[in-house]
Design a protein around this motif. Sequence first.
Motif, PDB file in Angstrom:
ATOM      1  N   SER A 293       0.840  -1.203   0.000  1.00  0.00           N
ATOM      2  CA  SER A 293       0.000   0.000   0.000  1.00  0.00           C
ATOM      3  C   SER A 293       0.872   1.249   0.000  1.00  0.00           C
ATOM      4  CB  SER A 293      -0.898   0.004   1.225  1.00  0.00           C
ATOM      5  OG  SER A 293      -0.151   0.309   2.380  1.00  0.00           O
ATOM      6  N   TRP A 418      -5.405   0.613   6.198  1.00  0.00           N
ATOM      7  CA  TRP A 418      -6.809   1.010   6.349  1.00  0.00           C
ATOM      8  C   TRP A 418      -6.919   2.416   6.918  1.00  0.00           C
ATOM      9  CZ3 TRP A 418     -10.925  -0.079   3.911  1.00  0.00           C
ATOM     10  CH2 TRP A 418     -12.168   0.291   4.399  1.00  0.00           C
TER      11      TRP A 418
ATOM     12  N   ALA B  77     -14.813   5.305   2.615  1.00  0.00           N
ATOM     13  CA  ALA B  77     -14.460   4.065   3.310  1.00  0.00           C
ATOM     14  C   ALA B  77     -14.540   4.247   4.831  1.00  0.00           C
ATOM     15  CB  ALA B  77     -13.106   3.530   2.884  1.00  0.00           C
ATOM     16  N   GLN B 109      -9.088   6.734  -8.876  1.00  0.00           N
ATOM     17  CA  GLN B 109     -10.143   5.717  -8.837  1.00  0.00           C
ATOM     18  C   GLN B 109     -10.054   4.795 -10.043  1.00  0.00           C
ATOM     19  OE1 GLN B 109     -14.103   6.729  -7.524  1.00  0.00           O
ATOM     20  NE2 GLN B 109     -13.445   8.795  -6.997  1.00  0.00           N
ATOM     21  N   ARG B 112      -6.764   2.610  -9.697  1.00  0.00           N
ATOM     22  CA  ARG B 112      -6.857   1.662  -8.583  1.00  0.00           C
ATOM     23  C   ARG B 112      -5.520   1.252  -7.959  1.00  0.00           C
ATOM     24  NH1 ARG B 112     -11.630  -2.517 -10.300  1.00  0.00           N
ATOM     25  NH2 ARG B 112     -13.257  -0.951 -10.588  1.00  0.00           N
ATOM     26  N   HIS B 117      -7.316   3.091   2.682  1.00  0.00           N
ATOM     27  CA  HIS B 117      -8.782   2.902   2.702  1.00  0.00           C
ATOM     28  C   HIS B 117      -9.299   2.033   1.541  1.00  0.00           C
ATOM     29  CE1 HIS B 117      -8.247   6.242   5.367  1.00  0.00           C
ATOM     30  NE2 HIS B 117      -8.751   7.202   4.640  1.00  0.00           N
ATOM     31  N   THR B 118      -8.433   1.487   0.717  1.00  0.00           N
ATOM     32  CA  THR B 118      -8.923   0.533  -0.291  1.00  0.00           C
ATOM     33  C   THR B 118      -8.830  -0.872   0.289  1.00  0.00           C
ATOM     34  OG1 THR B 118      -6.731   0.260  -1.272  1.00  0.00           O
ATOM     35  CG2 THR B 118      -8.155   1.952  -2.232  1.00  0.00           C
ATOM     36  N   MET B 123      -9.201  -3.091  -5.120  1.00  0.00           N
ATOM     37  CA  MET B 123      -9.049  -1.676  -4.748  1.00  0.00           C
ATOM     38  C   MET B 123     -10.137  -0.805  -5.374  1.00  0.00           C
ATOM     39  SD  MET B 123      -6.379  -2.464  -3.154  1.00  0.00           S
ATOM     40  CE  MET B 123      -5.449  -3.986  -3.323  1.00  0.00           C
ATOM     41  N   ASP B 124     -11.265  -1.415  -5.596  1.00  0.00           N
ATOM     42  CA  ASP B 124     -12.368  -0.686  -6.210  1.00  0.00           C
ATOM     43  C   ASP B 124     -13.021   0.207  -5.157  1.00  0.00           C
ATOM     44  OD1 ASP B 124     -14.620   0.229  -7.416  1.00  0.00           O
ATOM     45  OD2 ASP B 124     -15.490  -1.749  -7.811  1.00  0.00           O
ATOM     46  N   GLN B 125     -12.898   1.492  -5.363  1.00  0.00           N
ATOM     47  CA  GLN B 125     -13.402   2.413  -4.350  1.00  0.00           C
ATOM     48  C   GLN B 125     -14.927   2.563  -4.381  1.00  0.00           C
ATOM     49  OE1 GLN B 125     -10.588   5.718  -4.927  1.00  0.00           O
ATOM     50  NE2 GLN B 125      -9.122   4.067  -5.191  1.00  0.00           N
TER      51      GLN B 125
END
Lengths: 581, 581
Positions: A293, A418, B77, B109, B112, B117-118, B123-125
């Motif tokens: 990440s 996260w 998220a 977005q 990806r 937060h993905t 990693m689809d927001q």
Amino acid sequence: MAATISMGQYLFRRIQSIGVDHILGVPGDFNLHLLDELFKIPELKWLGTCNELNGAYAADGYARIKGTPIALVTTYAVGELSAMNGVAGAYAEHAGMIHIVGMPARAMQKARPMIHHTMEPNMDQDIYIGMSAPIRRTYTKLSNPATMAQEIDRVIEEGVKSRLPVFIYVPLDIVGIPLDATRLQTPLNTTVTNANKEQEDEIVNTTLKLIKASSNPAILADVLTIRHGGRDLTRRLVSATHFPSYSTPLSKGVIDESSPNYNGCYNGEVSFPGCAEALESSDLIVNIGPLLSDSNTGGFSRHIDDNQLVLLGHDHCQVHEKKYDGVHFLPVLKRIVEALEKEPAEYRIPRTDVFTKVETPVLNDSKSGAITQSYIWQRIGRFLKPNDIILAESGTAQFGVSDATFPSNTSYITQIFWSSIGYTVGACLGALVAASEMKNPGRVILIVGDGSLQMTAQEIGSYIRFGFTPIIFVINNNGYSIERAINGEKQTYNDISMLWDHQKMLEFFGARKDTGIDSRSVACKTVEELEAVFQDESFAAAKSIQVCEIFMDQFDYPWRLNAQLVIGRAKLRQAIQSYKE
Amino acid sequence: MAATISMGQYLFRRIQSIGVDHILGVPGDFNLHLLDELFKIPELKWLGTCNELNGAYAADGYARIKGTPIALVTTYAVGELSAMNGVAGAYAEHAGMIHIVGMPARAMQKARPMIHHTMEPNMDQDIYIGMSAPIRRTYTKLSNPATMAQEIDRVIEEGVKSRLPVFIYVPLDIVGIPLDATRLQTPLNTTVTNANKEQEDEIVNTTLKLIKASSNPAILADVLTIRHGGRDLTRRLVSATHFPSYSTPLSKGVIDESSPNYNGCYNGEVSFPGCAEALESSDLIVNIGPLLSDSNTGGFSRHIDDNQLVLLGHDHCQVHEKKYDGVHFLPVLKRIVEALEKEPAEYRIPRTDVFTKVETPVLNDSKSGAITQSYIWQRIGRFLKPNDIILAESGTAQFGVSDATFPSNTSYITQIFWSSIGYTVGACLGALVAASEMKNPGRVILIVGDGSLQMTAQEIGSYIRFGFTPIIFVINNNGYSIERAINGEKQTYNDISMLWDHQKMLEFFGARKDTGIDSRSVACKTVEELEAVFQDESFAAAKSIQVCEIFMDQFDYPWRLNAQLVIGRAKLRQAIQSYKE
């Protein structure tokens, strides 16, 4: 032994069998009957949290320390939805939990009356089950007595193996249904294995050959190494090979940092001088458990080529260009380590004993004056003792702690992927529970910013309620400094209430003369004051719950945060410029 | 005036236009640029809450008092998921909000990357957008500059008209995109109308005829009357007709309870003696805005037949057996009221001035000794003054308050359908904000149990931060008494930490000498002590924030809760017995 056991007790017996002594959660009218079954099992102890989000954070924190998921019990709709962000974080960062949701009786679910916690248009109580779909590995909604036991077993096994959250939905009318108790004599199968042994053979053999052939090898152990139960194997790998070894911001502590083979925390371009160069110039990098990440890769600034790489992941492995989908690193790593330990002289080549050690710079050895970001983190590192568990909240703390050097056997919790603020206050409760179950001899140390603390503060009361004695460092710097660093440095949206009196927090939540619960709270505005606290043996002994409030400038940020933001902004600018719908 | 305006400012100008002066939320790195646009609008003031769940509760509370949705800003998220249970409650009980979620730049977005937060797998927001689908009326994810303004308008209009939550997702790279400012000269269309005028005519005419023909009519105004903006019309209906009029547990206060026409709180078999009989024997019941949930209908024990009924709902109306789907009561009620007011003598038949008034029993007029459920609620009713806003937390409080008689123009908030504990502590913040915007001359009074308070306590700090002075009654009865009444009366899962010192709460959160913020905290264990507080004029004046802690027995429950549970248990038993898969 009776031939039958109630569904509820069966469930909790199975959960107990994976090695937990406590159950977390919040009571609600749809789980009370289930909790009655729990209370019939004397080996399990119920710990009620103040709310469900904190409960989910606690479950996540527990899993990170114990390596085993704990159960979180909530009530349907209101409870499960409140927990959602905490469960999502555990999903993203592979800190599993068994989320048990008490639901209305099957007959009520079928009839769909407008009972509380339902909603229009059709009072379908399954809609909440649908909402959680992306944040769980699997689930079961128990309904048919003939399959309940096997469903419970399946979901728990998958939860333990995957290290991801799993859900068990329990209608309230089924908790007493008798299930076959003899099933409990067959232990759950939670061992991770790979179906494709040929692939496993190939990865093991090629890796061993590459290790033998390498002139400048390195080990890079990332956070999913720990999450998926590979920490001890990795340490054995380091011991067997003496290779220079690296952690990442998320995995700090995975390598014993007091070991001569530890060579730093690798975070791409956001590493200490010499660290990235040392690792990236290796001809072989055994990279275990990666989680790539943004903030765990210096904003995607790592430079590792396929031809340097042996990647051992939880869902795939890779040797140079060759990928092996679906192969789990754990059995692979075990075989590699066992082979190395069998003939260490074959692999532990003298060259690796003389690798260039990356020197950790001293950022700021202040002896007086204001407490700064450049001073505090390395100093906290020196305050740590072996076996401590340290939690760093999302924000400046988690960017700062990468500067610290940990003593041996430090366990570290942060949530830099996260990144939900307030997380550590709940997670710390779980860490405390895990530490008590494991009889961990170290302390539990929480570092949390004032803004994050306000998100989840009530759980401090649970530490006191359950008799835990963590050390809590509160960074008092008037709000969300990480957000200030990102945007709107002086905008008041980054302010919080500065009226809270952290010196009175433990008193309010329960540590007082009238309760007979000891505590200590101190406030430090200067290095001198803080040094006095660090050097105070009674503080360090952590025999009662303690707060050390550290005042810092709201515009002072860790260098790693600044560096990361420079990289991130450049990438964002580039992405926006080249964007087409 | 410039011909263009930034997307962000356009959005907030539109929100301002529906009549709000404040925006609620929590900053996060994906909404900061949007907040910069907000801060360019001097008429709007930002109020940061401690966390997103509390923010959603506050938005809900605001809408219940102001009748207009407020905006809640979160970050994608972590923020939006934390708010989820609060948004769901606002959906269930029609207390809308405009939930604005800051998202990564469109380019990010699309690409990806594994940014914070993905989550895996891809990693689809947008997955979080999917998770909220059941708890919103509509949403837009802004992306195309050509349609942004109309999308914003559409979503806000639908949010205001439906009184349900709506979502606007804002990628961070679009907040400065110039939109056509002249659009702002055309006000949003938020007026509720019915497309089918013939149906509307029929309902109005039939209802007027039935009113004329009725010998024993009644008005039953339920909570969606208030939510959908029909309270004042309903009061005019009562004034014009002098019909005996009833509220429900959720709608208490909708009818002026000091009016001679108010005849009680109707809750099926869980009503005061004579109340259900009086209403149910009517030959015409004009039932406005029904919400027929378990605890709002005495556990589904209402007895109203179609041939007595004119139902005026927000999504359908019904006259005797005939149903009119999709007809909203608001235009219908307006026409009925206007017709009645035009010729009152035609409709206000003398018989309705001599209806049998249901006498409110005095449950317990203790003058001394322990404070009991049978005593406290009617006493609190007598403490209220006109224009007060009162919030009763889910639990014993909300079952108890139905016993109280309200003075005129009391506004009441409780969440007996969604029933999420901790709700009122957040909702109270929203009520305080709404009251300040409306310059409401009354006080804001929160009644919360100790267990619920622990869920969301930090928001008390926001009351202090923003200078509000509510009266907070804390029921101290060792945990979740409502759960004790339901199951496991003495099981420790219904306990909470009893170590919190509520007398020190305001001090901890900020009301102290060093901050210069006044407050008062008192604890009452007897009726005498509590009477002294109630009779203290300075307490009643509510010029500073105050806590009145009321100690009660943990096994003492309101009679309405007991009665409801008897009915509920019988129905559950019956349902379970007749259940087949």
